[in-house]
Structures are given as C-alpha cells and as structure tokens.
Motif scaffolding. Structure first.
Motif, mmCIF file in Angstrom:
data_model
loop_
_atom_site.group_PDB
_atom_site.id
_atom_site.type_symbol
_atom_site.label_atom_id
_atom_site.label_comp_id
_atom_site.label_asym_id
_atom_site.label_seq_id
_atom_site.Cartn_x
_atom_site.Cartn_y
_atom_site.Cartn_z
ATOM 1 N N ILE A 57 0.865 -1.180 0.000
ATOM 2 C CA ILE A 57 0.000 0.000 0.000
ATOM 3 C C ILE A 57 0.901 1.230 0.000
ATOM 4 C CG2 ILE A 57 -1.825 1.247 1.218
ATOM 5 C CD1 ILE A 57 -2.418 -1.484 2.677
ATOM 6 N N PHE A 58 0.689 2.113 -0.949
ATOM 7 C CA PHE A 58 1.445 3.362 -1.031
ATOM 8 C C PHE A 58 0.661 4.426 -0.277
ATOM 9 C CE2 PHE A 58 2.913 7.305 -2.813
ATOM 10 C CZ PHE A 58 4.239 7.088 -3.150
ATOM 11 N N ILE A 59 1.286 5.037 0.696
ATOM 12 C CA ILE A 59 0.638 6.121 1.447
ATOM 13 C C ILE A 59 1.216 7.427 0.946
ATOM 14 C CG2 ILE A 59 0.177 7.117 3.715
ATOM 15 C CD1 ILE A 59 0.424 4.255 4.835
ATOM 16 N N ALA A 60 0.350 8.252 0.383
ATOM 17 C CA ALA A 60 0.781 9.488 -0.260
ATOM 18 C C ALA A 60 0.293 10.712 0.520
ATOM 19 C CB ALA A 60 0.230 9.549 -1.680
ATOM 20 N N PRO A 61 1.100 11.758 0.522
ATOM 21 C CA PRO A 61 0.614 13.018 1.089
ATOM 22 C C PRO A 61 -0.381 13.645 0.109
ATOM 23 C CG PRO A 61 2.750 13.366 0.080
ATOM 24 C CD PRO A 61 2.457 11.891 -0.019
ATOM 25 N N PRO A 62 -1.249 14.522 0.586
ATOM 26 C CA PRO A 62 -2.209 15.158 -0.323
ATOM 27 C C PRO A 62 -1.515 16.014 -1.387
ATOM 28 C CG PRO A 62 -2.626 15.801 1.964
ATOM 29 C CD PRO A 62 -1.451 14.889 1.966
ATOM 30 N N SER A 63 -0.358 16.581 -1.038
ATOM 31 C CA SER A 63 0.391 17.411 -1.980
ATOM 32 C C SER A 63 1.820 17.563 -1.464
ATOM 33 C CB SER A 63 -0.247 18.798 -2.098
ATOM 34 O OG SER A 63 -0.046 19.527 -0.895
ATOM 35 N N PRO A 64 2.750 17.917 -2.357
ATOM 36 C CA PRO A 64 4.125 18.179 -1.893
ATOM 37 C C PRO A 64 4.191 19.317 -0.864
ATOM 38 C CG PRO A 64 4.113 17.826 -4.257
ATOM 39 C CD PRO A 64 2.663 17.905 -3.816
ATOM 40 N N PRO B 246 -0.629 -1.662 -5.870
ATOM 41 C CA PRO B 246 -2.033 -1.968 -6.135
ATOM 42 C C PRO B 246 -3.001 -1.074 -5.356
ATOM 43 C CG PRO B 246 -1.058 -3.665 -4.749
ATOM 44 C CD PRO B 246 0.050 -2.744 -5.170
ATOM 45 N N TYR B 247 -2.532 -0.492 -4.264
ATOM 46 C CA TYR B 247 -3.372 0.392 -3.446
ATOM 47 C C TYR B 247 -2.621 1.684 -3.164
ATOM 48 C CZ TYR B 247 -5.756 -4.004 -2.471
ATOM 49 O OH TYR B 247 -6.405 -5.204 -2.597
ATOM 50 N N VAL B 248 -3.349 2.795 -3.226
ATOM 51 C CA VAL B 248 -2.809 4.097 -2.849
ATOM 52 C C VAL B 248 -3.799 4.713 -1.871
ATOM 53 C CG1 VAL B 248 -2.145 6.407 -3.616
ATOM 54 C CG2 VAL B 248 -1.631 4.419 -5.062
ATOM 55 N N VAL B 249 -3.286 5.125 -0.725
ATOM 56 C CA VAL B 249 -4.104 5.806 0.274
ATOM 57 C C VAL B 249 -3.517 7.201 0.455
ATOM 58 C CG1 VAL B 249 -4.835 5.854 2.695
ATOM 59 C CG2 VAL B 249 -4.749 3.678 1.454
ATOM 60 N N VAL B 250 -4.326 8.225 0.229
ATOM 61 C CA VAL B 250 -3.877 9.597 0.413
ATOM 62 C C VAL B 250 -4.135 9.981 1.862
ATOM 63 C CG1 VAL B 250 -4.168 12.002 -0.295
ATOM 64 C CG2 VAL B 250 -4.297 10.169 -2.005
ATOM 65 N N ASN B 251 -3.073 10.362 2.529
ATOM 66 C CA ASN B 251 -3.156 10.724 3.944
ATOM 67 C C ASN B 251 -3.469 12.217 4.072
ATOM 68 O OD1 ASN B 251 -2.996 10.846 6.689
ATOM 69 N ND2 ASN B 251 -0.790 10.576 6.799
ATOM 70 N N ASP B 252 -4.722 12.544 3.790
ATOM 71 C CA ASP B 252 -5.171 13.925 3.889
ATOM 72 C C ASP B 252 -5.896 14.116 5.215
ATOM 73 O OD1 ASP B 252 -5.903 16.515 3.408
ATOM 74 O OD2 ASP B 252 -7.298 16.084 1.793
ATOM 75 N N ARG B 253 -6.967 13.359 5.381
ATOM 76 C CA ARG B 253 -7.698 13.373 6.653
ATOM 77 C C ARG B 253 -7.382 12.046 7.335
ATOM 78 N NH1 ARG B 253 -11.287 15.739 2.982
ATOM 79 N NH2 ARG B 253 -11.777 17.888 3.557
ATOM 80 N N LEU B 254 -6.729 12.129 8.482
ATOM 81 C CA LEU B 254 -6.199 10.947 9.147
ATOM 82 C C LEU B 254 -7.257 9.867 9.344
ATOM 83 C CD1 LEU B 254 -3.809 9.538 10.448
ATOM 84 C CD2 LEU B 254 -4.413 10.664 12.599
ATOM 85 N N GLU B 255 -8.420 10.236 9.849
ATOM 86 C CA GLU B 255 -9.456 9.239 10.132
ATOM 87 C C GLU B 255 -9.880 8.500 8.864
ATOM 88 O OE1 GLU B 255 -13.989 9.416 11.656
ATOM 89 O OE2 GLU B 255 -12.503 10.292 13.043
ATOM 90 N N GLU B 256 -10.034 9.220 7.761
ATOM 91 C CA GLU B 256 -10.427 8.586 6.504
ATOM 92 C C GLU B 256 -9.310 7.696 5.965
ATOM 93 O OE1 GLU B 256 -11.780 11.572 3.761
ATOM 94 O OE2 GLU B 256 -13.217 12.362 5.220
ATOM 95 N N ALA B 257 -8.064 8.149 6.091
ATOM 96 C CA ALA B 257 -6.924 7.342 5.624
ATOM 97 C C ALA B 257 -6.838 6.049 6.428
ATOM 98 C CB ALA B 257 -5.626 8.140 5.730
ATOM 99 N N VAL B 258 -7.037 6.144 7.723
ATOM 100 C CA VAL B 258 -6.992 4.953 8.575
ATOM 101 C C VAL B 258 -8.127 3.996 8.196
ATOM 102 C CG1 VAL B 258 -7.298 4.119 10.952
ATOM 103 C CG2 VAL B 258 -5.771 6.052 10.494
ATOM 104 N N GLU B 259 -9.318 4.515 7.981
ATOM 105 C CA GLU B 259 -10.439 3.664 7.587
ATOM 106 C C GLU B 259 -10.132 2.919 6.293
ATOM 107 O OE1 GLU B 259 -14.072 5.920 7.384
ATOM 108 O OE2 GLU B 259 -14.043 6.380 9.524
ATOM 109 N N ARG B 260 -9.545 3.604 5.340
ATOM 110 C CA ARG B 260 -9.204 2.981 4.055
ATOM 111 C C ARG B 260 -8.150 1.891 4.250
ATOM 112 N NH1 ARG B 260 -9.662 0.775 -0.488
ATOM 113 N NH2 ARG B 260 -8.352 1.410 -2.203
ATOM 114 N N LEU B 261 -7.117 2.191 5.050
ATOM 115 C CA LEU B 261 -6.081 1.193 5.334
ATOM 116 C C LEU B 261 -6.669 -0.032 6.008
ATOM 117 C CD1 LEU B 261 -3.128 3.416 6.573
ATOM 118 C CD2 LEU B 261 -3.048 1.811 4.664
#
Length: 166
Positions: A92-99, A135-150
């Motif tokens: 799983i690739f965890i990406a920031p919302p932007s640089p 195969p999976y990318v999770v954008v770590n923008d809103r922590l709670e949503e990113a955790v739910e997706r993970l």
C-alpha cells in the motif's frame, strides 16, 4: 488492528528525542549496518536521504512463523525488494495530499534542518512517481479517513469482514 505487528526497522540515523532503541528503531552504526547487509540479514534495505534503513529478516520471519501478520513501514526502494522476495505481500502506497502539505508536515515536526527537509522532499517527489507500481494508494489527507481505508484494505486481505461506515 491489534492482530497486526509493526516490524521495527534498522537505521543508521541518530535517535530523535523520545525514541527508544529496539522499540522505535534498531539504531546501528554504518559499520554494523554494512556488516549485516553483507551477511544477508535484511529482507530489504535502502538508502534514504543520506541514511540507511532496512528490515531485519528476523523481524519478519519470527512473526510470520508465529502466524502473526506483520506491517513493514518502508520506502519505495525497499518495497521493490519486498515485491521480489515476498511476492504475496500486500503493498500500500501512502501518499501526502500534496508536496506542499508534506513540506509543512516536515517543518512542523521540528526535527530536521532546512537542508534535511529539502533532501527529504526531493526524495519524496521521486517516490511519488512510483505510486502507480502499487495496487493500493491511500492519500493521507484526513487521518481518520486514511486509517479507515487502510483498515478496509488490510481486513479484506486477512479475510475479515469490513464494517460499513454508511
């Protein structure tokens, strides 16, 4: 997910305030790290921003033998190695919302010099281009949503039901 265990990575960087040897990282000298690389003691290892990081084989194999799922928190170079040596690993690739958000987070941490932040950002921009390899990318923008997706991704691979959030 209490059934998951986080592998403790090895590194050649110095401990940050509050970090504990063997808990946060296995802090190694350059010489010790090089010796372990030569002995084949790492499942994966890489240089990142002027330091070496790696996953000791024992960190992974001991847990897997005991039937416990293991999380490796690694960068792209290491993920590519794991893809070759452990082809059934879920990546799983965890990406920031932007640089710019990443820059603000690094500055806000207050642990790195401006030069180190620039070095880390340069590496991160290169790594963001690799997100398509995963195969999976999770954008770590809103922590709670990113955790739910993970959690949903991991539970799906562990064969657990995923509670509905609707």
């Amino acid at each position: 997910m209490p059934q998951l265990e986080l592998s403790v990575s090895a590194t050649t960087r110095r401990p940050r305030p509050g970090e504990t040897q063997g808990v946060d990282y296995h802090f190694l000298s350059e010489e010790e790290f090089a010796r372990l690389v030569g002995e084949g003691a790492f499942v994966e290892w890489a240089e990142y921003s002027g330091r070496r990081y790696g996953t000791l084989r024992t960190e992974l194999e001991d847990r897997v033998k005991a039937g416990r799922p293991v999380v490796l928190e690694i960068e792209v170079q290491g993920a590519r190695q794991v893809r070759e040596t452990v082809p059934d690993a879920v990546q799983i690739f965890i990406a920031p919302p932007s640089p710019e958000t990443l820059r603000l987070r690094l500055v806000g941490r207050g642990t790195d010099s401006p030069e180190e932040i620039e070095r880390r950002l340069a590496v991160a921009l290169d790594e963001l281009a690799a997100r398509e390899e995963f195969p999976y990318v999770v954008v770590n923008d809103r922590l709670e949503e990113a955790v739910e997706r993970l959690v949903a991704i991991v539970r799906g691979h562990l064969g657990e039901s995923v509670p509905s959030t609707a």
